[in-house]
Design an enzyme around this catalytic site. Structure first.
Site, short mmCIF file in Angstrom:
data_model
loop_
_atom_site.label_atom_id
_atom_site.label_comp_id
_atom_site.label_asym_id
_atom_site.label_seq_id
_atom_site.Cartn_x
_atom_site.Cartn_y
_atom_site.Cartn_z
N TYR A 33 8.51 -37.55 -12.28
CA TYR A 33 8.40 -36.85 -13.57
C TYR A 33 9.50 -35.82 -13.73
O TYR A 33 10.23 -35.50 -12.78
CB TYR A 33 7.01 -36.19 -13.70
CG TYR A 33 6.86 -34.90 -12.92
CD1 TYR A 33 6.70 -34.90 -11.54
CD2 TYR A 33 6.88 -33.66 -13.57
CE1 TYR A 33 6.56 -33.71 -10.84
CE2 TYR A 33 6.73 -32.46 -12.88
CZ TYR A 33 6.58 -32.50 -11.51
OH TYR A 33 6.45 -31.32 -10.82
N ARG A 100 -4.69 -53.22 -7.81
CA ARG A 100 -4.38 -52.25 -6.74
C ARG A 100 -3.98 -52.95 -5.44
O ARG A 100 -4.75 -53.69 -4.85
CB ARG A 100 -5.59 -51.34 -6.50
CG ARG A 100 -5.27 -50.21 -5.52
CD ARG A 100 -6.46 -49.27 -5.34
NE ARG A 100 -6.12 -48.17 -4.44
CZ ARG A 100 -6.09 -48.27 -3.11
NH1 ARG A 100 -6.38 -49.42 -2.52
NH2 ARG A 100 -5.76 -47.23 -2.37
N HIS A 102 -1.01 -51.78 -2.20
CA HIS A 102 0.02 -50.80 -1.86
C HIS A 102 1.43 -51.35 -2.06
O HIS A 102 2.33 -50.65 -2.48
CB HIS A 102 -0.14 -50.32 -0.41
CG HIS A 102 -1.31 -49.42 -0.21
ND1 HIS A 102 -2.61 -49.82 -0.39
CD2 HIS A 102 -1.38 -48.11 0.14
CE1 HIS A 102 -3.43 -48.81 -0.16
NE2 HIS A 102 -2.71 -47.75 0.16
N LYS A 147 11.11 -35.59 -7.28
CA LYS A 147 10.11 -34.95 -8.16
C LYS A 147 9.00 -35.97 -8.42
O LYS A 147 8.93 -36.59 -9.48
CB LYS A 147 10.78 -34.47 -9.46
CG LYS A 147 10.01 -33.35 -10.16
CD LYS A 147 10.91 -32.58 -11.11
CE LYS A 147 10.17 -31.62 -12.02
NZ LYS A 147 9.41 -30.56 -11.38
N GLU A 179 10.22 -22.95 -1.19
CA GLU A 179 10.24 -22.78 -2.65
C GLU A 179 8.82 -22.45 -3.08
O GLU A 179 7.89 -22.45 -2.26
CB GLU A 179 10.72 -24.06 -3.34
CG GLU A 179 9.83 -25.27 -3.08
CD GLU A 179 10.36 -26.56 -3.68
OE1 GLU A 179 11.03 -26.52 -4.72
OE2 GLU A 179 10.08 -27.62 -3.09
N LEU A 203 12.90 -29.03 -3.93
CA LEU A 203 13.41 -29.65 -5.15
C LEU A 203 14.66 -28.86 -5.57
O LEU A 203 14.64 -27.63 -5.61
CB LEU A 203 12.36 -29.54 -6.27
CG LEU A 203 12.78 -30.24 -7.56
CD1 LEU A 203 12.67 -31.75 -7.41
CD2 LEU A 203 11.93 -29.77 -8.73
N1 PDD Z 1 8.30 -27.60 -11.81
N2 PDD Z 1 10.26 -26.45 -7.28
C1 PDD Z 1 9.15 -27.09 -7.64
C2 PDD Z 1 8.22 -27.54 -6.56
C3 PDD Z 1 8.85 -27.32 -8.99
O1 PDD Z 1 7.72 -27.96 -9.33
C4 PDD Z 1 9.74 -26.84 -9.99
C5 PDD Z 1 9.48 -27.04 -11.45
C6 PDD Z 1 10.90 -26.18 -9.59
C7 PDD Z 1 11.90 -25.66 -10.57
O2 PDD Z 1 12.69 -26.71 -11.07
P1 PDD Z 1 13.36 -26.67 -12.52
O3 PDD Z 1 14.17 -25.43 -12.59
O4 PDD Z 1 14.20 -27.88 -12.56
O5 PDD Z 1 12.24 -26.66 -13.53
C8 PDD Z 1 11.13 -26.01 -8.22
C9 PDD Z 1 7.96 -28.00 -13.13
C10 PDD Z 1 8.35 -27.06 -14.20
C11 PDD Z 1 6.52 -28.45 -13.15
O6 PDD Z 1 6.12 -29.11 -12.22
O7 PDD Z 1 5.80 -28.18 -14.13
#
Ligand code: PDD
Length: 278
Positions: A33, A100, A102, A147, A179, A203
């Site tokens: 996503y 379903r 895997h 992501k 993070e 990320l």
């Molecule tokens: N999340 N680290 C993680 C684990 C995140 O989920 C996000 C952002 C960031 C920041 O990334 P960016 O600057 O590209 O938004 C860092 C989004 C906003 C969410 O999951 O809703």
């Protein structure tokens, strides 16, 4: 006006979209996503988000069924149809619908979903006075650079933060800062700005990248390097970055004040620099 969605090639009202219970996003979290924000009707850093989406999907072998030009068209059309000027756009691609199992289905027809909702305002108090955070053990897998839809550790950490009465939870792995559950972390020490190494354990944030560039543009010393929890606790300033929050000062970690317990000068300068970008 109802919120707008886009699903497998068609725009409609969000509430009219019906997903299959056999979608692998639902069954396995088998998808990726993005979250993009539009300011005054213009999607910010759309190219960066597209590149990260393609990379995330590629890492789990899902083909992205549109190119960047089509992606841009969907964004602009959805924003226009939504009628909002400040928009939070959520994009999800899953491996598709199949009984379903895997093992990947063949052939694989990815599900594509976008939603366009009004971007709520981040309370100005958070931006101006800062937020508090807690630290939590990082129990996530070793590919946090993807992501992916698998956000259970992030969900649990964010809930823990909420129950502790703070904004964010910061993941700590073997004594090092990774993070936030939904954000990247920066610290300021003796005039230098630092963010953890960008590797498979975090990320690579789009906002983080632009904040790093803003720091360089402003002539500030900026470095990605490993940061221990002790260093973070002793930092002069700490702040979080993310698409929805932009730059938020952190004024307390696990109940201990950061610096003077108020947003620092460099954080405020970067907030102004970033605001001029978007
Ligand atoms: N999340 N680290 C993680 C684990 C995140 O989920 C996000 C952002 C960031 C920041 O990334 P960016 O600057 O590209 O938004 C860092 C989004 C906003 C969410 O999951 O809703």
């Amino acid at each position: 006006m109802p919120d707008i969605g886009y699903w497998n090639g068609q725009f409609s009202s969000l509430q009219d979209i019906r997903l299959s219970p056999e979608d692998r996003g639902f069954l396995f979290g088998d998808g990726v996503y993005e979250v993009i924000r539009a300011y005054q009707g213009v999607p910010a850093f759309a190219g960066d988000h597209f590149n990260r989406l393609v990379r995330s999907a590629g890492e789990i072998r899902i083909p992205v069924p549109f190119d960047q030009a089509t992606f841009q068209e969907i964004l602009l059309s959805g924003i226009r149809q939504s009628g909002y000027s400040e928009v939070k756009i959520y994009i999800e691609i899953t491996r598709g619908v199949a009984p379903r199992d895997h093992v990947f289905p063949a052939p694989c027809e990815p599900t594509v979903f976008f939603s366009f909702r009004e971007m709520g305002k981040v309370p100005s108090e958070w931006r101006l006075k800062g937020v508090s955070v807690i630290t939590v053990p990082d129990i996530r897998w070793n590919r946090c650079d993807i992501k992916s839809l698998n956000l259970l550790p992030n969900v649990l950490a964010k809930q823990q933060a909420k129950e502790a009465g703070v904004f964010e939870a910061i993941f700590i792995r073997e004594g090092s800062v990774m993070e936030g559950a939904t954000s990247n972390v920066f610290m300021v020490c003796q005039g230098g700005i630092y963010t953890p190494l960008i590797n498979h354990q975090v990320l690579a944030g789009v906002t983080q990248q632009h904040v790093m560039r803003t720091a360089q543009r402003l002539g500030k010393g900026m470095e990605c390097r490993s940061i221990s929890l002790e260093e973070l606790m002793r930092a002069d300033e700490v702040f979080l970055t993310g698409t929805t929050i932009e730059i938020l000062p952190v004024v307390a970690i696990d109940g201990c004040s950061v610096g003077q317990g108020e947003p620092g000068a460099l954080t405020k300068e970067l907030q102004r620099g970033f605001a001029s970008l978007v």
